[in-house]
Design a protein around this motif. Structure first.
Motif, short mmCIF file in Angstrom:
data_model
loop_
_atom_site.label_atom_id
_atom_site.label_comp_id
_atom_site.label_asym_id
_atom_site.label_seq_id
_atom_site.Cartn_x
_atom_site.Cartn_y
_atom_site.Cartn_z
N ALA A 82 83.91 82.43 3.82
CA ALA A 82 83.81 83.42 4.91
C ALA A 82 83.22 84.57 4.05
N ILE A 83 83.49 84.98 2.96
CA ILE A 83 83.18 86.14 2.06
C ILE A 83 81.47 85.83 1.57
N LEU A 84 81.51 84.69 1.43
CA LEU A 84 79.86 84.30 0.97
C LEU A 84 79.16 84.32 2.20
N LEU A 85 79.74 83.95 3.23
CA LEU A 85 78.79 83.60 4.45
C LEU A 85 78.33 85.31 4.84
N GLU A 86 79.54 86.00 4.62
CA GLU A 86 79.01 87.33 5.23
C GLU A 86 78.10 87.90 4.15
N SER A 87 78.28 87.71 2.92
CA SER A 87 77.39 88.45 2.13
C SER A 87 75.95 88.06 2.11
N ILE A 91 82.10 88.28 12.57
CA ILE A 91 83.59 87.54 12.28
C ILE A 91 83.46 86.57 13.18
N ILE A 92 83.06 86.78 14.65
CA ILE A 92 82.97 85.47 15.52
C ILE A 92 82.14 84.56 15.09
N ALA A 93 80.86 84.74 14.48
CA ALA A 93 79.83 83.94 13.87
C ALA A 93 80.59 83.05 12.83
N ILE A 94 81.06 83.84 11.98
CA ILE A 94 81.76 82.83 10.71
C ILE A 94 82.97 81.86 11.22
N SER A 95 83.77 82.52 12.06
CA SER A 95 84.94 81.65 12.46
C SER A 95 84.34 80.39 13.38
N ALA A 96 83.18 80.83 14.01
CA ALA A 96 82.28 79.48 15.03
C ALA A 96 81.95 78.45 14.03
N VAL A 97 81.54 78.70 12.61
CA VAL A 97 80.94 77.80 11.89
C VAL A 97 82.09 77.13 11.15
N SER A 98 83.22 77.90 10.79
CA SER A 98 84.08 77.53 9.96
C SER A 98 85.38 76.67 10.53
N TRP A 99 85.65 76.36 11.78
CA TRP A 99 86.70 75.80 12.50
C TRP A 99 86.64 74.32 12.14
N PRO A 100 85.44 73.77 12.39
CA PRO A 100 85.54 72.21 12.33
C PRO A 100 86.43 71.50 11.09
N GLY A 101 86.24 72.15 9.86
CA GLY A 101 86.96 71.57 8.92
C GLY A 101 88.38 71.53 9.00
N ILE A 102 88.89 72.69 9.62
CA ILE A 102 90.53 72.71 9.78
C ILE A 102 90.61 71.79 10.75
N ALA A 103 90.02 71.54 11.86
CA ALA A 103 90.16 70.67 13.31
C ALA A 103 90.45 69.27 12.69
N ARG A 104 89.40 69.00 11.68
CA ARG A 104 89.52 67.69 11.23
C ARG A 104 90.67 67.34 10.32
N LEU A 105 90.95 68.31 9.49
CA LEU A 105 92.15 67.92 8.52
C LEU A 105 93.62 68.07 9.46
N VAL A 106 93.66 68.86 10.45
CA VAL A 106 94.89 68.86 11.20
C VAL A 106 94.92 67.42 12.07
N PRO A 139 73.51 73.00 10.55
CA PRO A 139 73.95 73.73 9.24
C PRO A 139 74.57 75.09 9.81
N ALA A 140 75.90 75.43 8.99
CA ALA A 140 76.57 76.37 9.19
C ALA A 140 75.82 77.45 9.19
N PHE A 141 75.35 77.81 8.02
CA PHE A 141 74.62 79.23 7.81
C PHE A 141 73.63 79.58 9.18
N LEU A 142 72.65 78.64 9.35
CA LEU A 142 71.63 78.84 10.25
C LEU A 142 72.47 79.18 11.73
N LEU A 143 73.39 78.36 12.07
CA LEU A 143 74.14 78.69 13.11
C LEU A 143 74.79 80.22 13.11
N ALA A 144 75.33 80.41 12.19
CA ALA A 144 76.01 81.70 12.09
C ALA A 144 74.85 82.97 12.32
N MET A 145 73.59 82.48 11.34
CA MET A 145 72.46 83.32 11.73
C MET A 145 72.26 83.80 13.19
#
Lengths: 275, 538
Positions: free
Chosen positions: A205-210, A140-155, A120-126
């Motif tokens: 990312a803004i939502l995760l940060e908040s 920033i590192i935590a949010i990027s770390a949970v956000s990249w997989p989607g992009i990787a799969r897309l690309v 779960p993205a949020f738990l990992l970020a926490m």
């Protein structure tokens, strides 16, 4: 590109979103002029309702909510953009390598991606923020770390689809190196999808940060919307304004970015509309 | 179908009638205790264990003091009163205390209570596993049991504070036959307590509630009045407030309700509030300065920081008025005992910022070009949002004297390790309860013998004052109240002058209760005492 701009301009909702974000950016830039004392200053008596002296009221410590919202915009945009950008760069790289080289590289990288996707993205970020101790960089590192997989799969998906095309085969036949094919021929062809998904990533990312700041995992030295809401929550029933305005700010910003993202998606991939 | 309206009508009529009676009921009738009923109290957060004999967390005793009893209880003047000890006598030299025990007391498992249980509870349990044992029971050498109803405490030196530390909360009396031959923390009754109290443990539904049922064979005749107590655990503060407002819960102690909500709840006609029942907590929020750090090694800097803080602001805006500014290491609740003194250096003077800035200049730290003298880190207390608010205020307050404070908020384990094991901190903002006697909860923060790396909430400041060490050591053994008070007055004066920390605010806890619940706060122990006389109006 011009045609894309025109298509974007025809999407009224996307233009509206762009206007709101433009306003937020202007506020962010002018923040030091509007509120030179900063958002943490004890500006007046505590829990003043919105009025002439304090446009959006004051919080439980007597800090100006308007100053907090403006300063918070800076934090949110900074973290949202940096986290999304680093996630896009890292995700694209992983996806490109996996999609171009296939085979063992693909298997290893995609299993790694799936591993991150299943947590779960949020738990990992926490968890990451707690381990690294809260600061702007660690968030920033935590949010990027949970956000990249989607992009990787897309690309990777795009690369696999493009891999058998004639122009790629021609390049291989002409003896082009792997990196050249990836960066000169394949990546530019999926940049429109990356931009569209990447812009949505800024919103998440803004939502995760908040969310992190709300739980007290933001940088305590930096004002943010999540921090404002979490501080105002205890007084919600006696002073509604403390968490309402930052809440509206988050809502508007995230909604606008989503609208822009949709607009970009349609503008850059016009064939999607025909489906 | 035609039958339906009739019962509905009659039910409404009944409700109206009962409401009318409730309003018209004469006060005298409302004050007659009625047995029966289930009381719901809110305990926050849920305890990790119910082994109150070995763990001193503050959320355990509201439950366990219903089940376990101590030798003594205390009256409103904090004078010892009989509980499991029927009477007590301290010898002239202060080294022998004789307790005569209550007769006819049985544990919830049916075993009879005797002096053997007392001896075992003190010598084998409290002295060995109770976190306060090494301090409170330091002088206790043996418990002699000449007969089943007599326990004689033999002390190496007089220990006047011992008589202040024998409540059900401090040293619960456990059943020897249940514990003998087992490791105390692994004992099956760690989470299913068996005591002599008015309520026996029935069930613990994790995350939900603990149920306690009336102990039919309780030794005080006719008590308890309630049939059952449910201790509910509600993690969300707004839901706790709502539970009280709807009448779903009857009682919430230790400010389980948000301070910001208390004022509104006080206006609610079905709810009452009291600040009584916290006489033995003496809770104070403080700052600890790490005197190993070059800036904070200077007395001028520490005093300047003390001057920079507006304590009344903290009380008004962070505690929402539930507290008062602290003046020194001893809380003003020790006024009645005579130990507290106001005759110390006062930091809340009108020209305090002027003094603070001058002290900083004198210490050799002039302001730089940006107005900053130097920077320090503040470790944010991880026990709740209130502490982050306080930290944010402190950052502003210290900014006024040119100290740039950077806040660091980490999880509890990391925070405690940084401040009490690694000593890698500048300023820490903890929160202490002094207990009923300074020996219990004050000494360990200031005496040099309490610099124990790795032990939490002791002297982590590296404060070493031979004067204070001597005064506190003497006060530990002094039996004469006047002389003991003089020793504490001198110690306070010296400590405030040295400022190894800053004393911010004495926190006033508030209990919120439903007005249908009566006789719940019967002494200074408040929620740390059994609800044996509490009763519900119905």
């Amino acid at each position: 590109m011009r045609a894309a701009m025109q298509r974007f301009a025809r999407n009224r909702m996307a233009v509206l979103g762009a206007l709101v974000i433009g306003g937020v950016v202007v506020l962010t830039v002018t923040a030091p002029l509007l509120y030179p004392a900063g958002a943490f200053t004890l500006a007046g008596p505590p829990l003043q309702p919105p009025g002439a002296r304090f446009l959006l009221g004051t919080d439980a410590l007597g800090r100006d909510v308007a100053a907090g919202v403006v300063q918070g915009a800076r934090t949110s945009l900074l973290i949202g953009l940096s986290a999304a950008l680093s996630a896009v760069l890292f995700g694209s790289l992983i996806g490109a390598l996996a999609g171009y080289y296939r085979g063992a590289v693909d298997i290893v990288l995609m299993r790694l991606t799936e591993f991150f996707q299943t947590i779960p993205a949020f738990l990992l970020a926490m968890l990451l923020v707690v381990i690294m101790s809260p600061s702007v960089l660690s968030v920033i590192i935590a949010i990027s770390a949970v956000s990249w997989p989607g992009i990787a799969r897309l690309v990777r998906g795009e690369f696999v689809a493009l891999g058998g095309r004639e122009f790629v085969l021609a390049s291989i036949g002409l003896g082009a190196s792997g990196p050249r094919i990836i960066f000169r021929h394949l990546l530019p062809n999926c940049v429109s999808s990356i931009i569209a998904i990447g812009s949505l990533l800024v919103a998440s990312a803004i939502l995760l940060e908040s969310g992190l700041a709300f739980l007290g995992l933001g940088d305590p030295n930096v004002m943010s919307w999540g921090l404002l809401i979490s501080a105002g929550r205890v007084t919600l029933r006696s002073a509604w304004w403390v968490c309402t305005f930052p809440g509206i700010a988050i809502l508007l910003t995230v909604l606008s970015i989503n609208l822009i993202g949709d607009g970009l998606n349609e503008a850059l991939n016009p064939r999607l509309r025909e489906r | 179908m035609s039958g339906i309206p009739t019962p509905r009508l009659s039910r409404r009529a009944l409700l109206l009638a009962s409401a009318a009676t409730a309003i018209a009921a004469p006060a005298a009738e409302a004050q007659t205790p009625r047995p029966g009923g289930t009381m719901v109290m809110i305990v926050n957060p849920e305890p990790a264990t119910l082994a109150s004999y070995a763990v001193s967390a503050g959320n355990i005793p509201p439950i366990t003091t219903q089940v376990y009893e101590g030798l003594l209880t205390y009256d409103w003047d904090l004078k010892p009163q009989p509980l499991l000890a029927k009477s007590f006598e301290v010898s002239a030299d202060g080294k022998t205390i004789t307790f005569k025990l209550q007769e006819g007391v049985t544990f919830h498992n049916g075993a009879a209570f005797t002096s053997a249980d007392v001896a075992y509870s003190f010598m084998e349990i409290a002295k060995k596993v109770n976190p306060n044992g090494p301090v409170i029971l330091r002088e206790l050498e043996a418990v002699e049991t000449p007969d089943a109803m007599t326990a004689i405490f033999k002390l190496a030196n007089p220990a006047p504070y011992l008589m202040m530390s024998l409540s059900s909360n401090n040293i619960p009396i456990i059943c020897k036959s249940v514990f003998e031959g087992t490791a105390p923390m692994q004992n099956p009754t760690a989470n299913r307590p068996i005591g002599t109290g008015p309520f026996k443990f029935a069930a613990w539904e994790r995350g939900q509630f603990v149920r306690l049922d009336k102990w039919e064979k309780y030794w005080k005749p006719g008590l308890p009045l309630l049939n059952r107590i449910i201790a509910r655990f509600i993690p969300d503060a707004a839901t706790r407030t709502a539970a009280l407002e709807t009448g779903e819960a009857h009682y919430a102690g230790y400010s389980a309700v948000n301070a910001a909500d208390i004022k509104r709840m006080q206006a609610n006609p079905i709810l009452g509030s009291t600040t009584l029942g916290y006489g033995t907590t003496a809770a104070t929020s403080v700052l600890e300065f790490n005197m190993r750090r070059p800036h904070l090694a200077k007395k001028e800097v520490r005093q300047a920081i003390c001057y920079a803080i507006d304590r009344q602001f903290i009380v008004d805006n962070i505690l929402y008025g539930f507290g008062k500014p602290a003046v020194g290491p001893l809380s003003s609740v020790f006024t009645t005992s005579g130990w507290f003194t106001d005759d110390v250096r006062h930091f809340d003077v009108p020209n305090r910022l002027e003094i603070a800035n001058k002290l900083m200049d004198d210490a050799g730290y002039p302001r730089g070009a940006n107005g900053v003298r130097f920077g320090l880190h503040l470790e944010v207390n991880s026990f709740g949002e209130q502490w982050l608010r306080q930290a944010e205020y402190l950052k502003q307050a210290l900014g006024q004297i040119g100290v740039e404070l950077t806040l660091r908020s980490e999880d509890t384990a990391t925070w405690l390790r940084r401040c009490y094991t690694d000593y890698d901190f500048d300023i820490n903002e903890p929160f202490y309860s002094a207990g009923a006697d300074p020996v219990i909860g004050v000494h360990r923060h200031y005496v040099s013998s309490a610099i124990r790396q790795g032990t939490t909430f002791v002297n982590n400041k590296d404060y070493r004052s031979p004067v204070v060490d001597k005064l506190m050591d003497d006060a530990t053994r002094e039996l004469d109240p006047t002389k003991r008070a003089d020793l504490y007055h001198a110690a306070q004066k010296q400590m405030v002058e040295d400022s190894p920390g800053a004393w911010l605010a004495e926190v006033q806890y508030v209990t919120i209760f439903n007005k249908k619940l009566h006789d719940h706060t019967m002494g200074p122990l408040g929620t740390y005492e059994a609800f044996s006389r509490a009763w519900l109006e119905r």
